[in-house]
Every structure is written in C-alpha cells, then in structure tokens.
Design a protein around this motif. Structure first.
Motif, PDB file in Angstrom:
ATOM      1  N   THR A  65       0.755  -1.028   0.069  1.00  0.00           N
ATOM      2  CA  THR A  65      -0.060  -0.005  -0.046  1.00  0.00           C
ATOM      3  C   THR A  65       0.931   1.224   0.038  1.00  0.00           C
ATOM      4  OG1 THR A  65      -0.006  -0.129   2.282  1.00  0.00           O
ATOM      5  CG2 THR A  65      -1.975  -1.118   1.181  1.00  0.00           C
ATOM      6  N   ALA A  66       2.154   1.066   0.122  1.00  0.00           N
ATOM      7  CA  ALA A  66       3.037   2.306   0.036  1.00  0.00           C
ATOM      8  C   ALA A  66       2.980   3.077  -1.150  1.00  0.00           C
ATOM      9  CB  ALA A  66       4.463   2.004   0.320  1.00  0.00           C
ATOM     10  N   THR A  67       3.292   4.446  -1.023  1.00  0.00           N
ATOM     11  CA  THR A  67       3.169   5.176  -2.215  1.00  0.00           C
ATOM     12  C   THR A  67       4.155   6.169  -2.384  1.00  0.00           C
ATOM     13  OG1 THR A  67       2.027   7.044  -1.013  1.00  0.00           O
ATOM     14  CG2 THR A  67       0.424   5.398  -2.212  1.00  0.00           C
ATOM     15  N   ASP A  68       4.599   6.818  -3.659  1.00  0.00           N
ATOM     16  CA  ASP A  68       5.639   8.081  -3.829  1.00  0.00           C
ATOM     17  C   ASP A  68       7.082   7.303  -3.277  1.00  0.00           C
ATOM     18  OD1 ASP A  68       3.765   9.451  -4.785  1.00  0.00           O
ATOM     19  OD2 ASP A  68       3.153   9.998  -2.948  1.00  0.00           O
ATOM     20  N   GLU A  69       7.641   8.316  -2.458  1.00  0.00           N
ATOM     21  CA  GLU A  69       9.122   8.046  -2.128  1.00  0.00           C
ATOM     22  C   GLU A  69       9.207   6.700  -1.174  1.00  0.00           C
ATOM     23  OE1 GLU A  69       7.926  11.383   0.597  1.00  0.00           O
ATOM     24  OE2 GLU A  69       7.387  10.527  -1.330  1.00  0.00           O
ATOM     25  N   TYR A  70       8.140   6.324  -0.378  1.00  0.00           N
ATOM     26  CA  TYR A  70       7.914   5.377   0.501  1.00  0.00           C
ATOM     27  C   TYR A  70       7.935   3.800  -0.418  1.00  0.00           C
ATOM     28  CZ  TYR A  70       6.787   8.754   3.926  1.00  0.00           C
ATOM     29  OH  TYR A  70       6.949   9.828   4.750  1.00  0.00           O
ATOM     30  N   LEU A  71       7.100   3.991  -1.417  1.00  0.00           N
ATOM     31  CA  LEU A  71       7.303   2.669  -2.421  1.00  0.00           C
ATOM     32  C   LEU A  71       8.692   2.496  -2.851  1.00  0.00           C
ATOM     33  CD1 LEU A  71       5.608   0.409  -3.621  1.00  0.00           C
ATOM     34  CD2 LEU A  71       5.001   1.908  -5.259  1.00  0.00           C
ATOM     35  N   ALA A  72       9.475   3.736  -3.531  1.00  0.00           N
ATOM     36  CA  ALA A  72      10.523   3.478  -3.911  1.00  0.00           C
ATOM     37  C   ALA A  72      11.678   3.054  -2.970  1.00  0.00           C
ATOM     38  CB  ALA A  72      10.788   5.125  -4.466  1.00  0.00           C
ATOM     39  N   GLY A  73      11.428   3.438  -1.686  1.00  0.00           N
ATOM     40  CA  GLY A  73      12.229   3.058  -0.454  1.00  0.00           C
ATOM     41  C   GLY A  73      12.094   1.469  -0.472  1.00  0.00           C
ATOM     42  N   TRP A  74      10.887   1.050  -0.414  1.00  0.00           N
ATOM     43  CA  TRP A  74      10.845  -0.273  -0.339  1.00  0.00           C
ATOM     44  C   TRP A  74      11.418  -1.234  -1.541  1.00  0.00           C
ATOM     45  CZ3 TRP A  74       9.461  -3.126   3.697  1.00  0.00           C
ATOM     46  CH2 TRP A  74       9.126  -2.420   4.822  1.00  0.00           C
ATOM     47  N   GLY A  75      11.165  -0.647  -2.910  1.00  0.00           N
ATOM     48  CA  GLY A  75      11.752  -1.200  -3.927  1.00  0.00           C
ATOM     49  C   GLY A  75      13.433  -1.097  -3.854  1.00  0.00           C
ATOM     50  N   ASN A  76      13.980  -0.128  -3.671  1.00  0.00           N
ATOM     51  CA  ASN A  76      15.447  -0.140  -3.241  1.00  0.00           C
ATOM     52  C   ASN A  76      15.869  -0.968  -2.433  1.00  0.00           C
ATOM     53  OD1 ASN A  76      15.089   2.447  -4.856  1.00  0.00           O
ATOM     54  ND2 ASN A  76      15.543   3.783  -3.162  1.00  0.00           N
TER      55      ASN A  76
END
Length: 368
Positions: A65-76
């Motif tokens: 459910t994360a969005t924006d920079e938080y989703l990018a952080g999980w992806g990183n």
C-alpha cells in the motif's frame, strides 16, 4: 479485526457529547456558534487530522500500500527501481561524399516532425541517434525515411534508419512499479530462478510482459520471451528487433532493438554459465465469431467485447501454453450490460500450445 477510523462528523458528535457529559455547571448542551461549541469543532478537526496521518503512516508500512518515495524505498531494498522515461535510439545511414564527417548534435526529423540527434561524430555515414524527447512516440520500425533538420554540405537530406528505432518509454506507472516490487519480495533464493529472469526483463523500460523457456536451444540455454504492449502499439506489443543474445555474449549472435536492450540488461545480473537468448514470441491469432447478441449487438458493445478479449489474452496467454474456453467465457460473461451471447467460434476444447507461439486476439466477427 480492522480498526475503523471515525470520520469528521462522528468526531464532532463525540466531542459535543463529551462536553455535555463532562458535568460542567451550566452546560447541558452546545450551540453551533457558541464558544464551547467552536472549541469542540476545532478539537474534532485536530483529532481527525491525527487519525488521517496515522492512517497514512500505516499505508507506508508495507509495499502493498506504500506510495511515492516510500514505495521507492521498499523497492530500493530489493534493487527494484521505478523505470524512468527513456529515449528511443537507432543506427542511421547518411549518404555522404567520402571524408565528410557527420558532427555530433546533428538533428534529423521524421515526416511527422519528431526529432532525433546524433550522439557522436561519424566519418563513415553511419551514426547512432537518439530521440530528442523521451517517450514511446519516438519508436518506429526499421527502414523509415528521415531527413536532415538543417542542410549539411556534402550530405544528402534523406537519412535511412538501418535498425529499428526502439527503447522509448514513458515514466513507469506507480501501480505497475508496485507489482514489480511485490514480485521481488515474493521471490527469494539463489540467482537464476525463472522468476528472477522475468523480473530482470520487466525492469527494462519498454517491456511489459516476459516469460522463460528452459533449455530451449540446448542444455544451459535460457529463452526470454518479451512483449512491449505500451511501447510498441504499432506492432500489437511485439518487440521490434531481432532475436539473440547480449553484445558481450560470444556464444551466440547478438540481438538488436528491444531484444538487445533486454539481453544487455540481463547480462549484468545472470549466472555466468547461462546462455540467455531474448526472443519475440510468434503471433498465434485466434479468431472469434460472436452470435445471438440480440438487442445488445451495437457498435459500443462490440468494442467492449473486443477489449475484454484483448485483456484476457494479455493476462492469460503465454508462449507455449494452452488456453481453454473458460477463459474467454469469463471475459465476455463479466460484461454486465450484455445479457445474451453465443461464442460460435472457436469451437475447440483447447487452443493447443505451440513452442514460442503467443495466442493473441485475431479477427472478431459478429453475426446476427
């Protein structure tokens, strides 16, 4: 049991009731514009903002459910990055007088005005060009005739693309990126699993779907079939280029176009012994005859049926995998405003699998 967040109206009513129940002398109710009523409304609003912020934090706590920079952080954390918009590239041929240098930065144009620019000086008439702007609009097939943006002495104004102009893509949609992030968390283990090859292929900007074939060209080989549904609409999503391996792979012929972009990306991540060959699936059109629509046989409903079948093939079809009538029955049966229909064709109990062939929607005929 999930926590139910109260809305602003409920919080207002709760605060008013708390004020009344507090036992303050002389306060048995609150008027809308009274001082105590206004203070209560402000308190309810502050509480609602706190609930809203806590709900926002909870959504960022997991990649689902994360969005924006938080989703990018999980992806990183899994080395999965949102695909940036990219520019289309190709090799073109200038017709020049011997010894003429085509300088870096030379502009060439398509008939529709889309511009490309040379990325380095060229002395033999061949030059690598890239699109001035990012996006899928820069992609076009091999052999397109281009023209010089400005005249050059000793250079013909006509320019030929001797390779497909490919690689242009838009910024990856957040939901598509989320699916790749979730996929990365679902797979684990040593490098070289099928799911990892699929994830690597789909990390390339223009690629939307990918499949794996084990030992397709002999022991130790890995076939990677790709599709570029959004980037290559003019070819129904099929990649533009030739099948093959990475540029540095000496055991097989190098690919070109979209296939080369994927092969070169996987080359840096794959096990060192694997021979990876990136291929375009072979189109296997499946024709349909739809009858008995009755009053539902309108142009709008026909378009909806075609869209549903197209979506079904994109979700369920794969190279060398059988398809069953239940798939297209579900696709058309889910259309709520169509009350009756009959699929007169295909009549087969199964669309048989054929190695390397991808079933796609063919002609759709509507009969009364």
């Amino acid at each position: 049991m999930p926590f139910v967040t109260p809305n602003l109206t409920e919080l207002n009513e709760q605060v008013i009731q708390d004020i009344v129940n507090a036992g303050i002398p002389g306060i048995e109710t609150t008027l809308k514009n009274s001082v105590i009523g206004t203070i209560g409304q402000v308190q309810a609003g502050l509480s609602w903002q706190h609930y809203f912020y806590l709900n926002y934090i909870s959504r960022q706590a997991v990649p689902w459910t994360a969005t924006d920079e938080y989703l990018a952080g999980w992806g990183n954390l899994k080395n999965v990055f949102q695909k940036a918009p990219s520019k289309a590239t190709a090799t073109v041929q200038f017709n020049t007088i011997d010894g003429i240098t085509i300088p870096k930065g030379t502009i060439i144009k398509r008939p529709d005005g889309w511009s490309y620019v040379t990325v380095a000086d060229s002395v033999n008439g061949q030059a690598l060009v890239e699109s001035v702007d990012t996006g899928i609009n820069g992609n076009v097939g091999q052999g397109v005739t281009l023209s010089l943006g400005n005249p050059l002495a000793g250079v013909d104004s006509k320019v030929i693309a001797i390779t497909p102009i490919t690689g242009g893509a838009e910024l990856e949609d957040e939901e598509a990126y989320r699916q790749r992030v979730i996929e990365a968390y679902r797979i684990s283990g040593s490098v070289g699993r099928e799911q990892e090859y699929i994830l690597w292929a789909k990390s390339v900007s223009q690629v939307s779907r990918a499949w794996i074939g084990r030992n397709g060209f002999g022991i130790g080989t890995v076939i990677v079939w790709i599709m570029c549904d959004q980037a290559n609409t003019s070819t129904n999503g099929f990649p533009v280029g030739s099948d093959g391996s990475a540029t540095d792979e000496y055991r097989y012929n190098p690919a070109t176009g979209d296939q080369l972009a994927v092969a070169n990306y996987i080359w840096k991540k794959q096990p060192v012994t694997a021979l990876v060959i990136v291929c375009s699936p072979i189109a296997q059109p499946v024709n349909f005859v739809i009858s008995d629509l009755g009053v539902n046989n309108t142009a709008a409903n026909q378009d909806v049926i075609k869209a549903a079948l197209t979506d079904m093939f994109r979700r369920e079809a794969a190279p060398g995998t059988a398809l069953y009538p239940s798939s297209w029955e579900r696709a058309i049966g889910s259309i709520t405003n169509i009350s009756q229909y009959h699929i007169a064709s295909p009549t087969e109990a199964v669309i048989p699998p054929s190695k390397g062939h991808l079933p796609i929607l063919g002609e759709v005929t509507f009969s009364t």
